[in-house]
Design a protein around this motif. Structure first.
Motif, PDB file in Angstrom:
ATOM      1  N   PRO A 102      25.481  43.932  36.952  1.00 51.38           N
ATOM      2  CA  PRO A 102      25.574  44.776  38.137  1.00 51.38           C
ATOM      3  C   PRO A 102      25.697  46.248  37.767  1.00 51.38           C
ATOM      4  O   PRO A 102      25.885  46.578  36.595  1.00 51.38           O
ATOM      5  CB  PRO A 102      26.849  44.262  38.817  1.00 51.38           C
ATOM      6  CG  PRO A 102      27.697  43.783  37.681  1.00 51.38           C
ATOM      7  CD  PRO A 102      26.738  43.212  36.678  1.00 51.38           C
ATOM      8  N   GLY A 103      25.593  47.108  38.777  1.00 46.63           N
ATOM      9  CA  GLY A 103      25.683  48.540  38.529  1.00 46.63           C
ATOM     10  C   GLY A 103      25.007  49.309  39.645  1.00 46.63           C
ATOM     11  O   GLY A 103      24.715  48.766  40.721  1.00 46.63           O
ATOM     12  N   LEU A 104      24.744  50.579  39.413  1.00 44.00           N
ATOM     13  CA  LEU A 104      24.047  51.417  40.383  1.00 44.00           C
ATOM     14  C   LEU A 104      22.556  51.092  40.339  1.00 44.00           C
ATOM     15  O   LEU A 104      21.940  51.132  39.273  1.00 44.00           O
ATOM     16  CB  LEU A 104      24.267  52.896  40.062  1.00 44.00           C
ATOM     17  CG  LEU A 104      25.721  53.384  40.029  1.00 44.00           C
ATOM     18  CD1 LEU A 104      25.770  54.839  39.582  1.00 44.00           C
ATOM     19  CD2 LEU A 104      26.379  53.203  41.391  1.00 44.00           C
ATOM     20  N   ALA A 105      21.979  50.775  41.490  1.00 41.45           N
ATOM     21  CA  ALA A 105      20.602  50.298  41.533  1.00 41.45           C
ATOM     22  C   ALA A 105      19.623  51.265  40.870  1.00 41.45           C
ATOM     23  O   ALA A 105      18.800  50.868  40.031  1.00 41.45           O
ATOM     24  CB  ALA A 105      20.193  50.032  42.977  1.00 41.45           C
ATOM     25  N   ASP A 357      19.525  44.466  39.605  1.00 39.13           N
ATOM     26  CA  ASP A 357      20.316  43.720  40.581  1.00 39.13           C
ATOM     27  C   ASP A 357      21.724  44.305  40.598  1.00 39.13           C
ATOM     28  O   ASP A 357      22.550  43.994  39.745  1.00 39.13           O
ATOM     29  CB  ASP A 357      20.354  42.240  40.212  1.00 39.13           C
ATOM     30  CG  ASP A 357      21.022  41.377  41.281  1.00 39.13           C
ATOM     31  OD1 ASP A 357      21.705  41.947  42.151  1.00 39.13           O
ATOM     32  OD2 ASP A 357      20.865  40.138  41.236  1.00 39.13           O
ATOM     33  N   SER A 358      21.996  45.157  41.577  1.00 37.31           N
ATOM     34  CA  SER A 358      23.269  45.872  41.609  1.00 37.31           C
ATOM     35  C   SER A 358      24.462  44.959  41.840  1.00 37.31           C
ATOM     36  O   SER A 358      25.599  45.339  41.554  1.00 37.31           O
ATOM     37  CB  SER A 358      23.231  46.960  42.691  1.00 37.31           C
ATOM     38  OG  SER A 358      23.034  46.384  43.966  1.00 37.31           O
ATOM     39  N   THR A 359      24.231  43.749  42.368  1.00 45.19           N
ATOM     40  CA  THR A 359      25.326  42.822  42.659  1.00 45.19           C
ATOM     41  C   THR A 359      25.201  41.532  41.854  1.00 45.19           C
ATOM     42  O   THR A 359      25.671  40.478  42.287  1.00 45.19           O
ATOM     43  CB  THR A 359      25.379  42.498  44.154  1.00 45.19           C
ATOM     44  OG1 THR A 359      24.138  41.903  44.555  1.00 45.19           O
ATOM     45  CG2 THR A 359      25.621  43.753  44.977  1.00 45.19           C
ATOM     46  N   LEU A 360      24.594  41.598  40.699  1.00 46.86           N
ATOM     47  CA  LEU A 360      24.391  40.406  39.875  1.00 46.86           C
ATOM     48  C   LEU A 360      25.722  39.708  39.606  1.00 46.86           C
ATOM     49  O   LEU A 360      26.651  40.316  39.062  1.00 46.86           O
ATOM     50  CB  LEU A 360      23.738  40.806  38.547  1.00 46.86           C
ATOM     51  CG  LEU A 360      23.403  39.659  37.585  1.00 46.86           C
ATOM     52  CD1 LEU A 360      22.269  38.808  38.156  1.00 46.86           C
ATOM     53  CD2 LEU A 360      23.005  40.217  36.213  1.00 46.86           C
ATOM     54  N   PRO A 361      25.857  38.435  39.971  1.00 51.39           N
ATOM     55  CA  PRO A 361      27.128  37.729  39.727  1.00 51.39           C
ATOM     56  C   PRO A 361      27.342  37.479  38.242  1.00 51.39           C
ATOM     57  O   PRO A 361      26.393  37.305  37.476  1.00 51.39           O
ATOM     58  CB  PRO A 361      26.947  36.414  40.493  1.00 51.39           C
ATOM     59  CG  PRO A 361      25.474  36.219  40.605  1.00 51.39           C
ATOM     60  CD  PRO A 361      24.878  37.595  40.681  1.00 51.39           C
ATOM     61  N   VAL A 362      28.596  37.463  37.837  1.00 44.36           N
ATOM     62  CA  VAL A 362      28.929  37.327  36.422  1.00 44.36           C
ATOM     63  C   VAL A 362      28.508  35.971  35.877  1.00 44.36           C
ATOM     64  O   VAL A 362      28.333  35.814  34.664  1.00 44.36           O
ATOM     65  CB  VAL A 362      30.426  37.575  36.203  1.00 44.36           C
ATOM     66  CG1 VAL A 362      31.253  36.415  36.740  1.00 44.36           C
ATOM     67  CG2 VAL A 362      30.750  37.820  34.732  1.00 44.36           C
TER      68      VAL A 362
END
Length: 372
Positions: A102-105, A357-362
């Motif tokens: 995740p991160g800033l798109a 993917d800014s919301t990629l699950p761990v």
């Protein structure tokens, strides 16, 4: 790629590397630091970081568009610097790795695009990996540390993430136990620093101010730590209420015409954050019967957090692992290290069918994995 010691096989359009110690170039652009890392197996060859922090300081926080443009400008020089430091050429690289999220798109898109271009132009396999799991992988690059044992509990604390994980296997089995429901710990440090008139980034400034303060001067709230909260949010974190409590305390002092004891406020705020982080992490260790705790992320540079974690963990029979501090902040070496573990465990590379993917699950350690 017909070099001695490196066997390559193609399967359904993907390139697979069979090599005891693969040479990996990692790219990390999830936030405001452009990280390029090169590792050979579990040996660190280069950890090159170009930070745009100074550009964000004038705004008091990270501006996504500024971060993305800074990555565009820094990527090529950073890659050349990493290659020079490691003493290898691009043609020597066995695989390319990149943070998919995740991160800033916008920031992620710069790194993903560069990694795909490199992989295609070099005809090398590409591994798209998870930023948070990369923070755990940083630990394996410590030449003085024993091998990472499983399972282990990992507490990751950074500007944008506060997560508690159960790691059963670095390349295949990472479980999210809890995370922040609002501000991450690093965000709270930045916001409280602003309330106290301290510059950005807030973490180091709060730390400096707190050095001469009394951590017991003010009893600030410990978010999600009451019995009812611990029943429903045992491993989750909340720092928004703490930030608000600090703001209200300061407002009341100012309204009364009283001076603000910056050192005491900083120390008391820091103590509240540290108390919650360590308490919940050790609760996870106890609940899951895991006598191991790994600390990662940029906020781990906070000495008070490290000291309290080590002291309280020792009292509970828990061993604490902390990667070298130079590898705790966002960096490309941790991304390369994670990809190296994937290669050495026989995992196929990613296809090109992935994006930022800014919301990629761990739980998604690697994305767009090719069909074996």
């Amino acid at each position: 790629m017909g070099r001695a010691g490196c066997r390559v096989r193609r399967r359904r359009g993907s390139v697979h590397v069979n090599r005891p110690e693969p040479l990996i170039l990692g790219i990390e652009t999830s936030c405001d630091e452009t990280g390029i890392g090169i590792v050979r197996g579990r040996t660190l060859l280069s950890n090159t970081i170009a930070s745009s922090m100074d550009e964000h300081a004038r705004y008091g926080g990270v501006v996504p568009e500024v971060a993305a443009r800074a990555h565009l400008e820094a990527l090529e020089p950073a890659i050349h610097a990493a290659l020079a430091e490691s003493g290898v050429a691009l043609s020597d690289i066995d695989a390319v790795a990149v943070t998919s999220g995740p991160g800033l798109a916008g920031a992620l898109m710069v790194g993903v695009g560069a990694a795909k271009a490199l992989a295609v132009s070099l005809d090398r396999p590409l591994y798209a990996v998870n930023h948070l799991v990369g923070h755990i992988a940083a630990d394996i690059l410590d030449p003085d540390a024993p091998p990472l044992e499983y399972p282990t509990v990992a507490l990751l604390v950074s500007g944008g993430h506060t997560s508690l994980l159960l790691v059963r296997d670095l390349t295949s089995d990472v479980v999210l136990l809890g995370e922040t429901v609002d501000d991450a710990a690093g965000e709270a440090f930045d916001k409280v620093a602003r309330l106290l008139g301290l510059p950005y980034p807030g973490g180091p400034e709060i730390d400096r101010a707190a050095a001469s303060g009394d951590p017991d001067a003010i009893r600030f709230p410990r978010g999600l730590s009451r019995p009812g909260d611990m029943a429903s949010h045992r491993y989750d974190f909340s720092f928004s209420g703490l930030k608000t409590a600090v703001a209200r305390w300061i407002e009341q002092r100012e309204a009364a015409g009283e001076p603000i004891p910056v050192a005491d406020v900083a120390a008391s705020f820091r103590e509240a954050v540290v108390d919650v982080l360590v308490t919940k992490a050790l609760a996870a260790c106890g609940d899951h019967g895991v006598p191991r705790l790994l600390l990662g992320g940029g906020v781990i540079a906070n000495r008070r957090l490290r000291d309290v974690a080590l002291e309280r963990a020792a009292a509970e029979g828990v061993t604490v692992r902390i990667p070298p501090l130079s590898l705790c902040t966002d960096n490309g070496a941790m991304i390369a290290a994670l990809a190296s573990e994937l290669v050495m465990s026989g995992r196929p590379p990613s296809t090109l069918e992935f994006g930022a993917d800014s919301t990629l699950p761990v739980t998604e350690i690697q994305v767009a994995e090719a069909v074996a």
